[in-house]
Design a protein around this motif. Structure first.
Motif, short mmCIF file in Angstrom:
data_model
loop_
_atom_site.label_atom_id
_atom_site.label_comp_id
_atom_site.label_asym_id
_atom_site.label_seq_id
_atom_site.Cartn_x
_atom_site.Cartn_y
_atom_site.Cartn_z
N ILE A 177 38.83 27.81 -28.67
CA ILE A 177 39.54 27.67 -27.40
C ILE A 177 39.79 26.19 -27.11
CG2 ILE A 177 39.33 28.01 -24.91
CD1 ILE A 177 39.65 30.63 -25.89
N ILE B 242 42.78 24.98 -29.20
CA ILE B 242 44.06 25.50 -28.69
C ILE B 242 44.42 24.81 -27.38
CG2 ILE B 242 45.24 27.54 -27.83
CD1 ILE B 242 43.60 29.17 -29.80
N LEU C 51 46.37 29.94 -37.62
CA LEU C 51 46.64 31.18 -36.87
C LEU C 51 45.91 32.41 -37.40
CD1 LEU C 51 48.42 32.79 -34.75
CD2 LEU C 51 50.03 33.09 -36.60
N ILE D 76 42.18 32.19 -36.60
CA ILE D 76 41.85 32.29 -35.18
C ILE D 76 41.96 33.75 -34.72
CG2 ILE D 76 42.57 31.60 -32.87
CD1 ILE D 76 43.30 28.91 -33.99
N VAL D 77 43.01 34.43 -35.21
CA VAL D 77 43.14 35.85 -34.85
C VAL D 77 41.95 36.64 -35.40
CG1 VAL D 77 44.55 37.90 -35.14
CG2 VAL D 77 45.64 35.72 -34.72
N LEU D 78 41.50 36.28 -36.61
CA LEU D 78 40.34 36.96 -37.19
C LEU D 78 39.10 36.77 -36.32
CD1 LEU D 78 39.74 38.56 -39.87
CD2 LEU D 78 38.60 36.51 -40.63
N VAL D 79 38.90 35.53 -35.84
CA VAL D 79 37.77 35.27 -34.94
C VAL D 79 37.91 36.11 -33.68
CG1 VAL D 79 36.69 33.53 -33.47
CG2 VAL D 79 37.27 32.97 -35.80
N ILE E 208 39.38 39.01 -33.37
CA ILE E 208 39.04 40.41 -33.68
C ILE E 208 37.53 40.58 -33.80
CG2 ILE E 208 39.24 42.19 -35.45
CD1 ILE E 208 42.08 41.28 -35.91
N TYR E 209 36.88 39.57 -34.41
CA TYR E 209 35.42 39.63 -34.52
C TYR E 209 34.78 39.68 -33.14
CZ TYR E 209 30.73 37.76 -34.88
OH TYR E 209 29.39 37.57 -34.73
N ILE E 210 35.29 38.82 -32.24
CA ILE E 210 34.72 38.77 -30.89
C ILE E 210 34.91 40.12 -30.19
CG2 ILE E 210 34.98 37.67 -28.63
CD1 ILE E 210 33.66 35.92 -30.68
N VAL F 49 42.30 37.09 -25.28
CA VAL F 49 42.85 35.79 -24.90
C VAL F 49 42.94 34.87 -26.11
CG1 VAL F 49 42.38 33.70 -23.58
CG2 VAL F 49 42.19 35.91 -22.49
N ILE F 50 41.91 34.90 -26.98
CA ILE F 50 41.94 34.05 -28.17
C ILE F 50 43.15 34.41 -29.04
CG2 ILE F 50 40.79 33.58 -30.36
CD1 ILE F 50 38.18 33.76 -28.94
N THR G 210 46.41 33.23 -27.31
CA THR G 210 46.64 31.79 -27.27
C THR G 210 46.97 31.23 -28.64
OG1 THR G 210 44.26 31.63 -27.23
CG2 THR G 210 45.41 31.10 -25.20
N ALA G 211 46.41 31.85 -29.70
CA ALA G 211 46.77 31.40 -31.05
C ALA G 211 48.26 31.61 -31.29
CB ALA G 211 45.95 32.15 -32.09
N PHE H 262 50.40 31.76 -28.95
CA PHE H 262 51.03 30.85 -28.00
C PHE H 262 51.33 29.50 -28.64
CE2 PHE H 262 49.94 27.98 -24.22
CZ PHE H 262 51.26 27.95 -23.79
N TRP I 25 35.73 36.47 -43.08
CA TRP I 25 35.13 37.63 -42.41
C TRP I 25 33.69 37.83 -42.85
CZ3 TRP I 25 36.17 40.47 -38.29
CH2 TRP I 25 35.50 41.67 -38.13
N ILE J 120 31.59 35.23 -41.13
CA ILE J 120 31.36 35.33 -39.69
C ILE J 120 30.51 36.54 -39.33
CG2 ILE J 120 33.43 36.62 -39.00
CD1 ILE J 120 33.66 34.70 -36.65
N ILE K 252 46.48 41.47 -40.06
CA ILE K 252 46.84 40.06 -39.85
C ILE K 252 47.82 39.58 -40.91
CG2 ILE K 252 45.93 37.71 -39.87
CD1 ILE K 252 43.35 38.79 -38.72
#
Lengths: 86, 240, 165, 107
Positions: free
Chosen positions: A70, A73, B112, B115-118, B120-122, B138-139, B142-143, B145, C18, C21, C40
């Motif tokens: 975050i 970004i 990108l 960040i999207v992978l993170v 999805i993990y969250i 939101v993550i 914003t990626a 974005f 993956w 993490i 993705i």
């Protein structure tokens, strides 16, 4: 907590303090943005260290990862808008 | 139209005040209210099977409110997109004279997917560790974005995103109604098996709902952003 | 097939991320990760194109750790360099912006080069236009553009050329 | 392992503090970026790796975080530097050279 960790925490605190001084002093918006970028990285490192101090749960490192993402970004977005609003 | 909205807003606020006031006076003793928190902490693992109690509260104890929150977010998305039409002349104009530079363009494209992978993990681990549908969504948004901000030509599949948003909303409702007609007979009852405490497939429907929430949050935010940027490029073309 | 290469590279990198993490090899996690990664990769075609710049050969695989070593060494050097400058009371800096050239072709190569330059002693990439990089240099030496290219870019470029196009 | 972790954490936090000092001492935004980026990148990487040595169960996530910081930090620094330059922030008065300005003047 070993003495080395305590000294390290003091150093990280010092680093955050100096960065906050730059954040408040400016003088340009880009200086403040750079300071907050630096502060993000310092906070990420601190969160990971705190995760160890608080007993080695890996909860805080998840927070640290989200914080790093975050922060990146956010900084990049503000940098783009600052350029626009010159 | 404007009058109607005003009346609705005032009515809603009055309803809110009355409810809060009644809540204040009807509560017989404070200790009864205070005991709710400790009771939730004590019963959460058995009732929901989620290791993260905050998530259990958000999705199970007050799943109805979460549905409401998603609706509020939808309303605000609508409002912002109307705003975007209004500011078509001016505000975002300067931004589009510049592409952000090569380093940012390539850098955001390279980061990108990760960040999207993170994100999805969250989302998927929301019932196990801090996070969940809202921050994860939101993550992801914003990626996307940042990539939109750095490119003049990126086309957002608006249709796909609208469909995703609608499906997510309907999915939330559908799960709620399945609960209503299950033996538990309550809206949003957690009827899926709880699974093994602490593993990915645990806490019943909580990960499913969080995935739906994440899709809704992400698609709504992407929708807002793409409408704003479309308004910005329209104003740029008008200026030229 | 450039795009096929990018898809493969991105799939591999995402799968590795993956595993790192979730730090578990439970079947459920693997399935969830596989689904997420496929979605993705399907949706980010421009990122796929970007990662198409990677070379997929045994030689490239061999040079990746070498490059990482060079990078790490330069990062440590640059920190010692900054520490020395900051701690010297007279603040020995001689800053300026220089324009240097790169021979790397692919966007990914230029991106990695820019990032590497930013983290090496006394240099910070400001922008890239075509094959020229604008670099802020804390300690400008001389006025010759070729000499600047030599001392800023060349060290990384030789190793990096084996890894990306 | 524990000793190595402690050493890494100490070195990392030392670099973080030096980076903070650099932020205060350097004369303009570009030089501050230089000090800030390099010191905090290595400092944070070192602290995170050291912490992972002390709590091995988070080693994998720590590695991912380190890679992310190594990729994202220079990008954000470059972006700030570029937008500062395009936004008209001048170089410090003791700067000796500016190829970019020359370029834009001749265009």
């Amino acid at each position: 907590m070993t003495p080395i960790i305590i000294v390290s925490l003091v150093l990280i605190g010092l680093s955050a303090l100096l960065t906050v001084i730059r954040l408040l002093a400016g003088p340009t918006p880009f200086d403040r943005l750079m300071a907050s970028d630096t502060l993000t990285v310092i906070a990420t490192a601190f969160l990971v260290l705190f995760s160890v101090i608080s007993g080695g749960t890996d909860l805080y490192i998840d927070v640290a990862i989200v914080y790093a993402v975050i922060g990146f970004i956010g900084v990049v977005t503000i940098a783009r808008f600052l350029k626009g609003g010159k | 139209m404007r009058k109607l909205i005003g009346i609705l807003l005032i009515g809603g606020f009055a309803f809110y005040l009355i409810t809060v006031g009644m809540g204040l006076f009807s509560a017989e003793s404070r200790s009864e209210l205070d005991s709710v928190g400790s009771e939730i902490l004590a019963t959460s693992p058995d009732l929901s099977g989620a290791a993260n109690t905050v998530t259990a509260v958000v999705v199970q104890y007050r799943g109805f409110d979460t549905l409401g929150e998603v609706t509020v977010l939808f309303a605000s998305a609508l409002g912002v997109s109307m705003l975007a039409m209004a500011i078509r002349d001016g505000l975002l104009q300067d931004l589009f004279d510049d592409d952000g530079g090569f380093v940012l363009q390539a850098g955001s494209l390279a980061l990108l997917p990760f960040i999207v992978l993170v994100g999805i993990y969250i989302v998927l681990h929301g019932h196990l560790s801090p996070g969940g549908g809202f921050p994860g969504g939101v993550i992801i948004a914003t990626a996307v974005f940042v990539v939109i901000l750095t490119s003049k030509t990126l086309s957002i599949p608006r249709g796909l995103i609208n469909v995703l948003e609608t499906l997510a909303g309907l999915g939330f409702l559908a799960i709620g109604f399945v609960g209503l007609y299950s033996p538990a007979q309550s809206f949003l009852a957690n009827i899926l098996p709880k699974g093994e405490f602490g593993s990915l497939l645990s806490a019943g429907f909580i990960p499913v709902i969080y995935a739906i929430v994440a899709i809704k949050v992400a698609s709504e935010l992407i929708n807002i952003i793409s409408k704003l940027t479309a308004a910005g490029s329209a104003s740029r073309e008008a200026a030229e | 097939m450039r795009n096929w290469k990018g898809t493969f590279a991105l799939l591999f990198l995402l799968a590795a991320s993956w595993l790192l993490i979730v730090s578990s090899v439970a079947l459920v996690e693997l399935i969830a990760g596989a689904v997420a990664i496929v979605v993705i990769v399907l949706l980010t075609h421009r990122s796929r194109d970007l990662f198409g710049g990677l070379r997929l050969s045994l030689k490239a695989l061999l040079f990746t750790p070498i490059y990482l070593m060079v990078f790490l060494w330069q990062l440590i050097r640059s920190n010692l360099d900054i520490a020395r400058r900051v701690l010297t009371p007279s603040l020995p800096i001689n800053p300026g912006i220089v324009k240097v050239q790169t021979q790397l072709q692919s966007p990914l190569g230029k991106l990695i080069l820019a990032n590497s330059i930013t983290l090496t002693p006394g240099t910070l990439t400001l922008d890239i236009e075509g094959s020229s990089l604008y670099v802020h240099w804390v300690d400008v030496k001389g006025t010759d553009a070729d000499a600047a290219t030599q001392s800023i870019v060349a060290g990384f470029e030789r190793t990096l050329m084996e890894v990306v196009e | 392992m524990v000793i190595l972790g402690n050493i890494l954490i100490f070195i990392g936090s030392l670099f973080l503090a030096l980076g903070g000092l650099g932020l205060i001492r350097m004369p303009d935004v570009y030089n501050r970026l230089q000090a800030g980026t390099k010191a905090t990148t290595l400092g944070a990487m070192s602290v995170i790796l050291g912490s992972a040595f002390l709590a091995p169960e988070m080693l994998t996530k720590a590695v991912l975080l380190i890679v992310f910081i190594a990729m994202a930090n220079p990008v954000s620094s470059s972006t700030i530097g570029r937008s500062a330059y395009k936004g008209g922030v001048p170089l410090a008065s003791r700067s000796v050279r500016d190829d970019w300005a020359k370029e834009e003047a001749t265009e």
